[in-house]
Scaffold this motif. Structure first.
Motif, PDB file in Angstrom:
ATOM      1  N   ILE A 202       0.851  -1.197   0.000  1.00  0.00           N
ATOM      2  CA  ILE A 202       0.000   0.000   0.000  1.00  0.00           C
ATOM      3  C   ILE A 202       0.883   1.242   0.000  1.00  0.00           C
ATOM      4  O   ILE A 202       2.073   1.186   0.312  1.00  0.00           O
ATOM      5  N   CYS A 203       0.289   2.355  -0.374  1.00  0.00           N
ATOM      6  CA  CYS A 203       0.952   3.656  -0.230  1.00  0.00           C
ATOM      7  C   CYS A 203       0.238   4.390   0.883  1.00  0.00           C
ATOM      8  O   CYS A 203      -0.991   4.507   0.875  1.00  0.00           O
ATOM      9  N   LEU A 204       0.995   4.850   1.866  1.00  0.00           N
ATOM     10  CA  LEU A 204       0.426   5.506   3.044  1.00  0.00           C
ATOM     11  C   LEU A 204       0.869   6.963   3.055  1.00  0.00           C
ATOM     12  O   LEU A 204       2.036   7.266   2.802  1.00  0.00           O
ATOM     13  N   ASP A 254      -3.656   4.258  -0.005  1.00  0.00           N
ATOM     14  CA  ASP A 254      -3.881   3.861  -1.394  1.00  0.00           C
ATOM     15  C   ASP A 254      -3.727   2.344  -1.425  1.00  0.00           C
ATOM     16  O   ASP A 254      -2.612   1.817  -1.335  1.00  0.00           O
ATOM     17  N   LEU A 255      -4.851   1.641  -1.542  1.00  0.00           N
ATOM     18  CA  LEU A 255      -4.835   0.184  -1.487  1.00  0.00           C
ATOM     19  C   LEU A 255      -4.292  -0.454  -2.759  1.00  0.00           C
ATOM     20  O   LEU A 255      -3.909  -1.625  -2.747  1.00  0.00           O
ATOM     21  N   MET A 256      -4.254   0.314  -3.829  1.00  0.00           N
ATOM     22  CA  MET A 256      -3.795  -0.214  -5.123  1.00  0.00           C
ATOM     23  C   MET A 256      -2.797   0.761  -5.748  1.00  0.00           C
ATOM     24  O   MET A 256      -3.067   1.387  -6.778  1.00  0.00           O
ATOM     25  N   PRO A 257      -1.628   0.939  -5.135  1.00  0.00           N
ATOM     26  CA  PRO A 257      -0.689   1.968  -5.603  1.00  0.00           C
ATOM     27  C   PRO A 257      -0.103   1.699  -6.990  1.00  0.00           C
ATOM     28  O   PRO A 257       0.397   2.627  -7.630  1.00  0.00           O
ATOM     29  N   ASP A 258      -0.144   0.457  -7.438  1.00  0.00           N
ATOM     30  CA  ASP A 258       0.422   0.130  -8.750  1.00  0.00           C
ATOM     31  C   ASP A 258      -0.575   0.283  -9.888  1.00  0.00           C
ATOM     32  O   ASP A 258      -0.248  -0.010 -11.047  1.00  0.00           O
ATOM     33  N   ARG A 259      -1.781   0.724  -9.576  1.00  0.00           N
ATOM     34  CA  ARG A 259      -2.808   0.924 -10.606  1.00  0.00           C
ATOM     35  C   ARG A 259      -3.338   2.345 -10.500  1.00  0.00           C
ATOM     36  O   ARG A 259      -3.621   2.842  -9.408  1.00  0.00           O
TER      37      ARG A 259
END
Length: 398
Positions: A202-204, A254-259
Motif C-alpha cells: 500500500i501507499c500511506l 492507497d490500497l492499489m498503488p500500482d494501478r
C-alpha cells in the motif's frame, strides 16, 4: 564506536554498561536481521533526519554507509545490500559482529564493566556507579555518555540520566515515542477478524503539522489497537506532531498503488453479472479480504450499496484511517527528544561541563527505520571520540 576510535588512537578506555551483558539494544535490532545502514545516495540519506540534518550531516558524511560496510569487512563480517537498499551483515544476526567487535576492543586494551549503573557525580567530580559490589567512584580525563533514549526500557535505556544532567542546568526536551504504532478505534468486527492481518503493498500518506503531505510505501499490519509496520513507523513522527497541534490525524491509504485511478475505474466498470461485490473485486483487481475489510471499516455502507464503481475506485485510492493517538514510548522502536544540541559544541561536548561528551539517541534527534538510526549513532560515537582527542590535545597545549 567511540571506544574503538579512542582505542585505535592509543587511549586507555573503560566502558560501563548498566546491563548484565553488553549491547542489548544492538542485539535486539538484529533479532530479525540487523539492518545496520542504507545504501541510498548520501545526499538523500542525510535528508532522513529532517530539521536535525544540519546537526548530523557532517558526522554522517565522515562515517557513512560505505564506511560502515568497510568496517564490517574489517571485522570479518561482510555485508550485503537487500532489494530495498537496506544493508545487512551476510550472517543477518548481530551477535557475530558484536563478538568480533568486543574482541577488537579488548585487543586495544579497552575494559568492559557490566552491571555498573551510572548515578551522576560526587562532590569531587568523580563518576558514581551502583554495582553488585556496592557504590563505586571513578575519575577520568574525559567522559562520553551514550545512555540512549527512553524506548525499550528493559534493554537499559530508560531516560533516567536526565535528572543527573538537569543538575548542571542542561536543557533537555521531553522524550516522545518515535517509529511507533498508532491507535485506531476499530470496530469489534475488525478487531476480532482481522487483527494480525497484513495489508500488503500500500501507499500511506498523512499531513504533517504544516499541512505538507508525507508519504511512503510498504506493508501495513492491522492490530487489535490500531496499525503497525514500516510505513506507519516512517510517518509516525508526522502523526505525533500533528496530534499535538490539531484535533486529529488521518492516514490515507492507497490500497492499489500500482494501478492508476483510471485503470481501476475501467476494471470496476466491467459487467459484474450475478457475482457478489467481494467476489467481483477479487476477480477483476485481485483485492484480498483484509483490504476489502479496511474499505468497509473506513467508508459508509452506502458506498457499497450502489453501482457507482467510479466512487469505489476513488475510495480504494484514498481510504482514510482516523488515528486516535500514538502507542506508548515503552513500545516504540526509538524515541524523540533528549539532550538539546544547544548544549553541545561542534565536538559534542557539553559546553557547561568541559570534558563531558554525548552521543546517540540521548541527543534530541530522530530518524526512520532503515539503518538511519544505527548509522547516526555510529557516526556520533566517532564524532565524540574525535572530540575527546581534540579536547585532550588542546588541554595539553595550554
Amino acid at each position: 564506536m567511540a571506544a574503538e576510535v579512542l582505542g585505535a588512537h592509543g587511549y586507555a578506555v573503560d566502558i560501563f554498561d548498566r546491563m548484565p551483558t553488553p549491547a542489548r539494544k544492538f542485539l535486539m535490532a538484529g533479532k530479525s536481521g540487523l539492518n545496520i545502514t542504507h545504501s541510498e545516495e548520501l545526499d538523500m540519506f542525510v535528508t532522513r533526519y529532517d530539521e536535525k540534518q544540519p546537526k548530523l550531516e557532517s558526522s554522517i558524511r565522515a562515517f557513512s554507509a560505505g564506511d560502515i560496510q568497510a568496517w564490517m569487512d574489517s571485522l570479518g563480517c561482510p555485508s550485503f545490500i537487500g532489494s530495498s537498499g537496506r544493508v545487512f551483515p551476510k550472517a543477518m544476526k548481530a551477535s557475530p559482529l558484536l563478538r568480533s567487535w568486543i574482541n577488537r576492543l579488548e585487543q586495544y586494551g579497552a575494559r568492559l564493566f557490566m552491571r555498573h549503573d551510572w548515578r551522576g557525580w560526587n562532590n569531587d567530580g568523580a563518576l558514581v556507579f551502583d554495582t553488585p559490589d556496592g557504590q563505586k567512584m571513578e575519575q577520568y580525563t574525559a567522559t562520553i555518555l551514550a545512555l540512549g533514549g527512553a524506548s525499550w526500557q528493559r534493554l537499559g535505556s530508560d531516560g533516567r540520566w536526565v535528572k543527573y544532567l538537569d543538575q548542571g542546568d542542561v536543557q533537555v526536551t521531553p522524550f516522545k515515542p518515535a517509529n511507533c504504532g498508532l491507535n485506531v478505534d476499530w470496530t469489534d468486527h475488525m478487531k476480532k477478524n482481522f487483527a494480525g492481518s497484513p495489508i500488503k503493498n500500500i501507499c500511506l500518506s498523512t499531513c504533517d503539522s504544516s499541512n505538507r503531505i508525507q508519504k511512503t510505501q510498504g506493508d501495513l499490519m492491522l492490530t487489535e489497537y490500531g496499525v503497525e509496520g514500516g510505513p506507519v513507523y516512517t510517518l509516525s513522527r508526522f502523526v505525533r506532531e500533528r496530534l499535538l497541534t490539531h484535533t486529529g490525524a488521518i492516514l490515507s491509504v492507497d490500497l492499489m498503488p500500482d494501478r492508476s485511478l483510471h485503470d481501476l475505474q475501467q476494471a470496476l466498470n466491467k459487467p459484474r453479472g450475478k457475482k457478489s461485490l467481494s467476489t467481483f473485486l477479487k476477480r477483476v483487481i485481485g483485492i484480498d479480504k483484509a483490504k476489502t475489510a479496511l474499505l468497509h471499516e473506513c467508508w459508509p455502507k452506502s458506498l457499497f450499496l450502489t453501482d457507482d464503481m467510479d466512487a469505489l475506485a476513488k475510495a480504494m485510492k484514498s481510504t482514510p484511517i482516523s488515528v486516535k493517538s500514538v502507542r506508548p514510548i515503552e513500545e516504540a522502536i526509538s524515541s524523540a527528544g533528549g539532550l538539546c544540541f544547544s548544549n553541545l559544541d561542534e565536538n559534542l561536548m557539553i559546553t557547561k561541563k568541559p570534558g563531558l561528551f554525548c552521543a546517540g539517541e540521548m541527543i534530541d534527534w530522530e530518524a526512520p527505520t532503515g539503518g538511519y538510526l544505527i548509522t547516526a549513532c555510529f557516526a556520533q560515537g566517532r564524532q565524540a571520540a574525535m572530540g575527546v582527542i581534540n579536547w585532550v590535545n588542546d588541554q595539553m597545549n595550554v
